[in-house]
Scaffold this motif. Structure first.
Motif, short mmCIF file in Angstrom:
data_model
loop_
_atom_site.label_atom_id
_atom_site.label_comp_id
_atom_site.label_asym_id
_atom_site.label_seq_id
_atom_site.Cartn_x
_atom_site.Cartn_y
_atom_site.Cartn_z
N GLU A 30 -31.02 -16.94 -11.64
CA GLU A 30 -31.82 -17.53 -10.58
C GLU A 30 -32.84 -18.52 -11.14
N LYS A 31 -32.41 -19.33 -12.07
CA LYS A 31 -33.35 -20.25 -12.72
C LYS A 31 -33.98 -21.23 -11.75
N SER A 32 -33.33 -21.53 -10.66
CA SER A 32 -33.91 -22.48 -9.71
C SER A 32 -35.20 -21.94 -9.09
N SER A 33 -35.37 -20.61 -9.13
CA SER A 33 -36.56 -20.01 -8.54
C SER A 33 -37.51 -19.45 -9.60
N GLU A 34 -37.38 -19.93 -10.85
CA GLU A 34 -38.27 -19.47 -11.90
C GLU A 34 -39.72 -19.76 -11.54
N VAL A 35 -40.59 -18.89 -11.99
CA VAL A 35 -42.00 -19.04 -11.66
C VAL A 35 -42.61 -20.19 -12.45
N ASN A 36 -43.56 -20.87 -11.83
CA ASN A 36 -44.24 -21.99 -12.46
C ASN A 36 -45.73 -21.66 -12.49
N LEU A 37 -46.31 -21.59 -13.68
CA LEU A 37 -47.71 -21.20 -13.81
C LEU A 37 -48.63 -22.16 -13.07
N HIS A 38 -48.33 -23.44 -13.15
CA HIS A 38 -49.16 -24.44 -12.46
C HIS A 38 -49.16 -24.20 -10.96
N GLN A 39 -48.00 -23.88 -10.42
CA GLN A 39 -47.90 -23.63 -8.98
C GLN A 39 -48.65 -22.36 -8.58
N LEU A 40 -48.58 -21.34 -9.41
CA LEU A 40 -49.31 -20.10 -9.12
C LEU A 40 -50.82 -20.35 -9.09
N ILE A 41 -51.29 -21.18 -10.01
CA ILE A 41 -52.73 -21.45 -10.09
C ILE A 41 -53.19 -22.31 -8.92
N THR A 42 -52.37 -23.25 -8.51
CA THR A 42 -52.79 -24.20 -7.48
C THR A 42 -52.29 -23.83 -6.08
N SER A 43 -51.81 -22.61 -5.92
CA SER A 43 -51.34 -22.18 -4.60
C SER A 43 -52.48 -22.24 -3.59
N ASN A 44 -52.13 -22.23 -2.32
CA ASN A 44 -53.13 -22.36 -1.26
C ASN A 44 -53.79 -21.04 -0.86
N ASP A 45 -53.45 -19.95 -1.54
CA ASP A 45 -54.09 -18.66 -1.24
C ASP A 45 -55.59 -18.78 -1.47
N VAL A 46 -56.38 -18.51 -0.45
CA VAL A 46 -57.83 -18.60 -0.62
C VAL A 46 -58.38 -17.41 -1.40
N ASP A 47 -57.66 -16.28 -1.40
CA ASP A 47 -58.13 -15.09 -2.10
C ASP A 47 -58.03 -15.28 -3.61
N LEU A 48 -58.89 -14.57 -4.32
CA LEU A 48 -58.82 -14.55 -5.78
C LEU A 48 -57.48 -13.96 -6.20
N ARG A 49 -56.79 -14.63 -7.12
CA ARG A 49 -55.51 -14.14 -7.62
C ARG A 49 -55.57 -13.97 -9.13
N VAL A 50 -54.94 -12.90 -9.60
CA VAL A 50 -54.87 -12.62 -11.04
C VAL A 50 -53.43 -12.80 -11.50
N ILE A 51 -53.25 -13.57 -12.55
CA ILE A 51 -51.93 -13.80 -13.14
C ILE A 51 -51.98 -13.28 -14.57
N ALA A 52 -51.14 -12.33 -14.88
CA ALA A 52 -51.14 -11.73 -16.22
C ALA A 52 -49.93 -12.24 -17.01
N MET A 53 -50.18 -12.59 -18.26
CA MET A 53 -49.13 -13.12 -19.13
C MET A 53 -48.88 -12.15 -20.29
N TRP A 54 -47.63 -11.78 -20.48
CA TRP A 54 -47.24 -10.88 -21.57
C TRP A 54 -45.95 -11.39 -22.17
N GLY A 55 -45.80 -11.24 -23.48
CA GLY A 55 -44.58 -11.71 -24.13
C GLY A 55 -44.13 -10.80 -25.24
N THR A 56 -42.83 -10.78 -25.47
CA THR A 56 -42.28 -9.97 -26.54
C THR A 56 -42.56 -10.56 -27.91
N SER A 57 -43.12 -11.76 -27.95
CA SER A 57 -43.41 -12.42 -29.23
C SER A 57 -44.88 -12.35 -29.61
#
Length: 221
Positions: A30-57
């Motif tokens: 489903e690569k066409s629907s991969e998440v985009n960090l920029h879009q998550l940050i600039t979304s129109n949600d007025v509420d505070l949103r938390v985005i957590a980043m974790w990696g196997t590296s």
């Protein structure tokens, strides 16, 4: 840099949260629907949103990925205040607040392009800030956040206790503010984001190294 044993432990932990080979295969499909960090940050949600980043590296590849978005001109324009905090251990609330107040002030003046005399005044304010106790810092901090959206990066979050201490200083001002949390533990990433969260592949570094984002589940109010 994490050891091989630490990486294996992280991968094992990730399996507990549904990050496994079938999920990776689904994300690849489903690569066409991969998440985009920029879009998550600039979304129109007025509420505070938390985005957590974790990696196997580990942390090596997460910082550049965040930095690219953090310095984006559109992000600079959108958020009145920005700060990037690398946590010290043990966690110090007073030092955390001092760093936030200082960065908010510096970034604000960089953005509006204050003349030299105002910069000198700013230096005086920063000097006074060093003499503030925690209650005074909290008052200044709240005043800064009252009418501005903010973007804060929390780097190297290691315990949920740290997160609970940090979260109480970061109010939801209903102005599309965002917090990005970078952690080496999948469990921490899952606990500090939305109650109904989803895990999305953000960047595939190699066949066994992937960065994931824990974020608000699509369709969640």
């Amino acid at each position: 840099m994490p050891t091989a044993a630490e990486e294996q432990a992280s991968i094992a932990t990730a399996g507990m949260f549904g990050i496994n080979e079938p999920m990776i295969a689904t994300l690849e499909h489903e690569k066409s629907s991969e998440v985009n960090l920029h879009q998550l940050i600039t979304s129109n949600d007025v509420d505070l949103r938390v985005i957590a980043m974790w990696g196997t590296s580990g942390d090596l590849e997460k910082a550049p990925a965040i930095q690219e978005v953090y310095d984006d001109p559109k992000i600079l324009k959108k958020f009145g205040f920005r700060a990037w905090i690398r946590l010290v251990h043990p966690f110090s609330p007073q030092e955390f607040l001092r760093s936030l107040v200082r960065q908010f002030y510096e970034n604000f003046h960089d953005e509006v392009g204050k003349p030299e005399e105002d910069t000198n005044i700013g230096a005086d304010v920063l000097a006074k800030m060093e003499k503030m106790d925690q209650n005074e810092l909290v008052c200044v901090f709240k005043a800064q956040l009252f009418s501005n959206s903010y973007l804060i990066v929390i780097d190297d979050l290691s315990t949920i206790v740290e997160w609970h201490c940090i979260k109480k200083y970061l109010p939801d001002n209903k102005k599309q503010s965002r917090i990005i949390v970078s952690t080496q533990q999948a469990e921490i990433a899952s606990l500090c984001t939305e109650k109904l969260y989803q895990v999305s592949e953000f960047k595939q570094l190699s066949c066994d190294q992937t960065i994931y984002l824990f974020h608000k589940k699509h369709g969640q109010c």
